[in-house]
Design an enzyme around this catalytic site. Structure first.
Site, short mmCIF file in Angstrom:
data_model
loop_
_atom_site.label_atom_id
_atom_site.label_comp_id
_atom_site.label_asym_id
_atom_site.label_seq_id
_atom_site.Cartn_x
_atom_site.Cartn_y
_atom_site.Cartn_z
N ASP A 245 -4.66 -6.64 5.88
CA ASP A 245 -5.95 -6.08 5.50
C ASP A 245 -6.96 -7.21 5.26
O ASP A 245 -8.04 -7.24 5.84
CB ASP A 245 -5.74 -5.27 4.20
CG ASP A 245 -6.93 -4.42 3.87
OD1 ASP A 245 -6.91 -3.77 2.82
OD2 ASP A 245 -7.89 -4.39 4.67
N ASP B 213 -10.03 -8.50 7.96
CA ASP B 213 -11.44 -8.46 7.56
C ASP B 213 -12.06 -9.85 7.56
O ASP B 213 -13.23 -10.02 7.90
CB ASP B 213 -11.59 -7.81 6.19
CG ASP B 213 -11.60 -6.30 6.26
OD1 ASP B 213 -11.83 -5.64 5.25
OD2 ASP B 213 -11.39 -5.78 7.38
N LYS C 32 4.31 -14.94 2.47
CA LYS C 32 4.33 -15.74 1.25
C LYS C 32 5.77 -15.76 0.76
O LYS C 32 6.08 -15.42 -0.38
CB LYS C 32 3.39 -15.13 0.21
CG LYS C 32 3.15 -15.97 -1.03
CD LYS C 32 2.18 -17.10 -0.81
CE LYS C 32 2.12 -17.98 -2.07
NZ LYS C 32 1.43 -19.24 -1.86
N ASP D 163 -1.76 -18.75 2.26
CA ASP D 163 -2.89 -19.54 1.76
C ASP D 163 -3.29 -20.62 2.76
O ASP D 163 -4.48 -20.86 2.98
CB ASP D 163 -2.66 -20.11 0.35
CG ASP D 163 -1.25 -20.51 0.08
OD1 ASP D 163 -0.98 -20.95 -1.06
OD2 ASP D 163 -0.39 -20.41 0.97
N TYR E 109 0.82 -1.21 0.00
CA TYR E 109 0.00 0.00 0.00
C TYR E 109 0.85 1.26 0.00
O TYR E 109 0.45 2.29 0.49
CB TYR E 109 -0.93 0.00 1.22
CG TYR E 109 -2.01 -1.06 1.17
CD1 TYR E 109 -3.03 -1.06 2.09
CD2 TYR E 109 -2.00 -2.07 0.22
CE1 TYR E 109 -4.02 -2.02 2.07
CE2 TYR E 109 -2.97 -3.04 0.19
CZ TYR E 109 -3.98 -3.01 1.12
OH TYR E 109 -4.96 -3.96 1.09
#
Lengths: 367, 372
Positions: free
Chosen positions: B267, B271, B210, B243, B163
């Protein structure tokens, strides 16, 4: 006249008694010579890979399916793909694959990703659905996640700017976004799906994901009968957990696709049972749907209780891809029967059978 | 005695002003605050926000007063035009207030649409250097969702990563977006995560990454987490690929305790976890900045369609207020208010519309005050 009335009565009786006679007839007309066995490249892989690919081989044998496998030894710690593997896949056009272990943080790039890039397998597909008989917290899940497979965050372009500061490039191109959008809508059209949802984060990554969305919107115009909407990735994950029945086909860029596919697989029953594969313009590689690079825990490998269901269902998809629909149907029916009976399940589904026991049960249930 | 304490207090502050601060200086400030809490009211900034913001902020003030929490609220409102000093609707005075008070509570703010100014959240983040976003997610007893045993905390790096906002078009049809990971930011958030785990009695910290694909960037993040983990041998530390993490969260969220991750994954995962317990209307959140700044906020939207109708659910803002109190080490009152909220919802008699009930905001607030 009497002959017609007898068959009419038979049909009425079967409807009245609700008997489960399989009256589906395959109306597919093969060309002469289509029954010749087709070669398929096989990559057993690492960890539990050889165990589950062997399961597929056994079931194919039992069915006398017109496929034969050309196995290749590939391991995740090899520096590059071995000689002959790519030629074989290019010749056969179809490959079945177990997972390849990628060392974390090492200098070796993932061979799973390399294979996809070399063969330009730009679409990765996972079908996440509730299996009858397998309890999960969510019902009515039937989601297909179509994920862009070659670029985006997985471009692998990283460098250290100064010590302690690292940059990674996320590359999005119009070309790749367009082709994945086209594939997603085409898939929906050919499989009678009603809705395509594009997953993005364009409120923050305005240019990159904005490009992806533009491509989806353009393609959506060409399929007016398919509903199209967009959803931001964090909201998407929240909705998947709360109300997954609202999703049908989802098209996503690379990284979000990974997360969404794994979340969807988890809510529908686990990554051990979801089929999927990667497809490009010329080749197709079938593997376990979500978490395909997963090679299982060491304990699973030792105890030989890896779940073969995902790869078996993926091989059914492969059989359809090779245009052998009746074999695919038989395989799928047998697997679904074994799962719904519930007696033979591996550890990840809450049972304690070994891989071999599940395979034997599937073979016993083949009709 | 008081003079000695005062000197220590000023001494700590002066070391801070000289710029030798680290995240633990925040703890010093809070301890000294707690010492004085019964005599000196604490000053805290309050941004009521837009839409339902003012109603739920009122609710928070009522509950806090009823619980004898002595806070002197410094109410700040966003300006109606762009302030040139900050290049956004958030004025210089707003920011100065938070910098001075060190704690704040923020209601939902609707970002005005338009170009040429920064988003409000981005301005706050950048100017106050809010580097960690902490979101505890736990199943509320009495509010049934498909998941009953969720009790985890997501700690998300808030300043860099994907971001960073650095994108450009290379040639027509090819766009590049930069993901930046620095050692400084990763160390900061890792230190905070382990400190939080220790002070809140948490047993496990999981770093989500990751790094098998993004080897250098997530690899650096993991390295920093590894280093900090060595300093806390009593806390169990593990690394989970994103994952796998998603899959495990939806199958069995009880496997996780504290999660620490870079910006984008944070993020999405935070959520997702909010979805597991009932949505953003019930989730508290707090942003931690340098020099001990803490800004608790409600992460839901401003819901303009129910604004002013006394229908809004103040739970998210109330729980965020509780987080703020815990940060200020007013644990007794925090616990009181927290239990009151949980009991009110568990009872089921007073619930707002989004939880399936028919109470108004004021009724719900009054029920909580009665439960104190």
């Amino acid at each position: 006249m009497s002959r017609q009335s007898i068959s009419l009565l038979k049909n009425l009786r079967s409807i009245a008694t609700g008997s489960k006679i399989q009256t589906r007839s395959v109306t597919y007309m093969p060309r002469p010579g289509d029954g010749k066995p087709r070669p398929v490249t096989l990559i057993p892989g690492d960890g539990v890979g050889p165990l589950v690919t062997n399961a597929v081989e056994q079931v194919m044998e039992a069915m006398h399916a017109p496929v034969y496998f050309e196995p290749f030894e590939v391991h995740g710690d090899m520096k590059s793909l071995p000689e002959g593997l790519l030629e074989s896949i290019k010749k056969n056009k179809v490959c079945l694959k177990g997972g390849l272990k990628t060392p974390v943080g090492g200098g070796v790039s993932s061979l799973n990703v390399n294979l996809r890039k070399e063969l330009d397998l730009f679409a990765s597909l996972v079908n996440c659905f509730n299996l009858p008989g397998l309890a999960s917290r969510h019902e009515n899940v039937d989601i297909v996640v179509i994920r862009e497979n070659t670029e985006g965050e997985y471009a692998g372009l990283e460098h250290e700017v100064v010590p302690g500061v690292v940059e990674s490039l996320k590359v999005n191109t119009k070309f790749c976004s367009e082709r994945i959008a086209k594939y997603a809508f085409e898939y929906a059209y050919l499989n009678n799906r009603k809705k395509v949802t594009a997953v993005h984060k364009a409120n923050i990554m305005k240019l990159a994901d904005g490009l992806f969305l533009e491509s989806c919107q353009e393609v959506a115009k060409k399929y007016p009968s398919i509903a199209y909407n967009e959803i931001i990735v964090d909201n998407c994950c929240m909705q998947l957990v709360a109300r997954p029945e609202q999703f049908d086909v989802m098209v996503t860029p690379n990284l979000y696709g990974n997360l969404v596919a794994n979340t969807a697989a988890g809510i529908a029953g686990g990554t051990g049972v979801m089929p999927g594969g990667n497809v490009g313009a010329e080749y197709a590689v079938f593997e376990q749907g979500a978490s395909a690079g997963n090679v299982g825990k060491d304990t699973t490998e030792e105890q030989k209780n890896a779940n073969p269901v995902a790869l078996l269902l993926s091989s059914a998809m492969m059989l359809r891809h090779l245009q052998f629909p009746s074999f695919a149907d038989r395989l799928e029916t047998a697997v679904k029967r074994v799962i719904s009976e519930g007696k033979c399940r591996t550890e990840d589904l809450g049972g304690n059978s070994t891989t071999q026991e599940v395979v034997d049960a599937v073979i016993a249930n083949l009709d | 005695m008081a003079a000695f304490l005062a000197r220590r207090l000023i001494g700590n502050r002066s070391s801070q002003i000289l710029g030798t601060s680290n995240s633990s200086s925040g703890a010093f400030i809070s301890v000294s605050r707690a010492f004085f809490s019964s005599t000196t009211p604490i000053k805290a900034t309050l941004f009521p926000g837009d839409g339902i913001g003012p109603e739920i902020a009122e609710s928070v003030k009522q509950v806090f007063t009823a619980a004898d929490v002595v806070i002197d609220w410094d109410e700040q409102f966003v300006g109606t035009e762009v302030d040139p000093r900050t290049n956004s609707f958030l004025t210089w005075e707003n920011l100065q207030s938070v910098l001075k008070n060190k704690v704040g509570l923020k209601g939902p703010m609707a970002t005005p649409i338009g170009k040429g100014h920064r988003s409000l959240n981005l301005t706050l983040r950048k100017e106050l250097n809010l580097y960690a976003n902490v979101r505890p997610c736990y199943s509320l007893p009495g509010y049934k969702t498909r998941y009953d045993d969720v009790d985890l905390i997501t700690i998300r790096e808030n300043t860099e990563g994907e971001y960073s906002g650095l994108e450009h078009q290379v040639v027509k049809g090819v766009v590049e977006s930069l993901k930046i990971i620095t050692r400084k930011a990763s160390m900061r958030v890792a230190e905070y995560a382990f400190l939080y785990a220790k002070t809140h009695g948490r047993k496990k910290v999981s770093a989500i990454h990751k790094a098998n694909i993004m080897q250098k960037t997530d690899g650096l993040f993991l390295q920093c987490c590894d280093e900090v983990a060595k300093k806390y041998p009593e806390i169990y530390y593990e690394k989970v690929v994103i994952d796998n993490c998603c899959m495990m969260l939806v199958k069995n969220p009880a496997l996780f305790d504290v999660l620490v991750m870079p910006n984008l994954y944070g993020d999405i995962i935070s959520d997702l976890c909010a979805g597991l317990v009932g949505g953003l209307g019930l989730t508290p959140s707090m942003n931690i900045g340098e020099d001990g700044i803490a800004l608790a906020e409600a992460v839901h939207g401003s819901a303009p369609d129910i604004a002013g109708k006394n229908l809004a659910n103040p739970t998210a803002l109330l729980l965020s207020g509780v987080m703020m109190l815990r940060h200020l080490k007013l644990n007794k009152q925090a616990e009181q208010i927290h239990s009151a909220i949980i009991n009110t919802i568990a009872e089921g008699k007073y619930r707002t519309a989004d939880l399936g009930g028919t109470s108004t905001t004021t009724d719900f607030t009054k029920a909580i005050c009665d439960h104190l």
